[in-house]
Scaffold this active site. Sequence first.
Site, PDB file in Angstrom:
ATOM      1  N   GLU A   1       4.177  -9.871  16.148  1.00  0.00           N
ATOM      2  CA  GLU A   1       3.935 -10.326  17.099  1.00  0.00           C
ATOM      3  C   GLU A   1       3.411 -11.789  16.800  1.00  0.00           C
ATOM      4  O   GLU A   1       3.505 -12.524  17.561  1.00  0.00           O
ATOM      5  CB  GLU A   1       2.580  -9.497  17.355  1.00  0.00           C
ATOM      6  CG  GLU A   1       1.630  -9.451  15.925  1.00  0.00           C
ATOM      7  CD  GLU A   1       1.943  -8.104  15.142  1.00  0.00           C
ATOM      8  OE1 GLU A   1       1.450  -7.823  14.494  1.00  0.00           O
ATOM      9  OE2 GLU A   1       3.197  -7.396  15.317  1.00  0.00           O
TER      10      GLU A   1
ATOM     11  N   ARG B   1       0.599  -1.096  -0.175  1.00  0.00           N
ATOM     12  CA  ARG B   1      -0.213  -0.293   0.094  1.00  0.00           C
ATOM     13  C   ARG B   1       0.030   0.993  -0.340  1.00  0.00           C
ATOM     14  O   ARG B   1       0.793   1.904  -0.643  1.00  0.00           O
ATOM     15  CB  ARG B   1      -0.785  -0.092   1.187  1.00  0.00           C
ATOM     16  CG  ARG B   1      -2.424  -1.078   0.750  1.00  0.00           C
ATOM     17  CD  ARG B   1      -2.893  -1.335   2.368  1.00  0.00           C
ATOM     18  NE  ARG B   1      -2.529  -1.949   3.560  1.00  0.00           N
ATOM     19  CZ  ARG B   1      -2.520  -2.423   4.038  1.00  0.00           C
ATOM     20  NH1 ARG B   1      -2.638  -3.497   3.469  1.00  0.00           N
ATOM     21  NH2 ARG B   1      -1.408  -2.414   5.075  1.00  0.00           N
TER      22      ARG B   1
END
Length: 176
Positions: free
Chosen positions: A98, A61
Amino acid sequence: MNNKVLLENLRSIPDFPKKGINFRDVTTLYKNAECVQIMLDELENLYRDKGITKIVGIESRGFVMASALAGRLGCGIVLARKPGKLPSTVIKESFSKEYGVDTVEMHIDSINENDVVLIHDDLLATGGTAKATLKLVQHFHPKKVYVNFIIEIKDEGLHGRDEFKDLCEVTTLLTI
């Protein structure tokens, strides 16, 4: 900056990609011509006098506004991509996420010491991808580096901006 039109057109998707995440969907800004012009105008105002010679767009993006802004500023664009996407010799940087480890790559001849670089991505949350991209750019020893995001997420206890403390100037168009 928190432009009202941009905020009104930004879609939030609860529980995506997993429960508890409130995903901010920048594609609703990209599909709206008025939003695209507002973002480009604001970015151009921020960077027109900084001497930018290259904009590094982060996959995928980040490619959108990086490309459009490069056209406005009259500078080159460099792609920071996931592994295996670039056809020539690359330099790479891995970083922890994460849920595991990820890597970002750039062509080895993308930037030189005479460049003033703007790193651009759509969203700042934890800052991992952009920080890895900054480390890649620093390998080239450019004159100066700036970092920009369309959206900075702060409302969920995220402190991605802290990743860049004392390293470079960071700007965002929207802070949530």
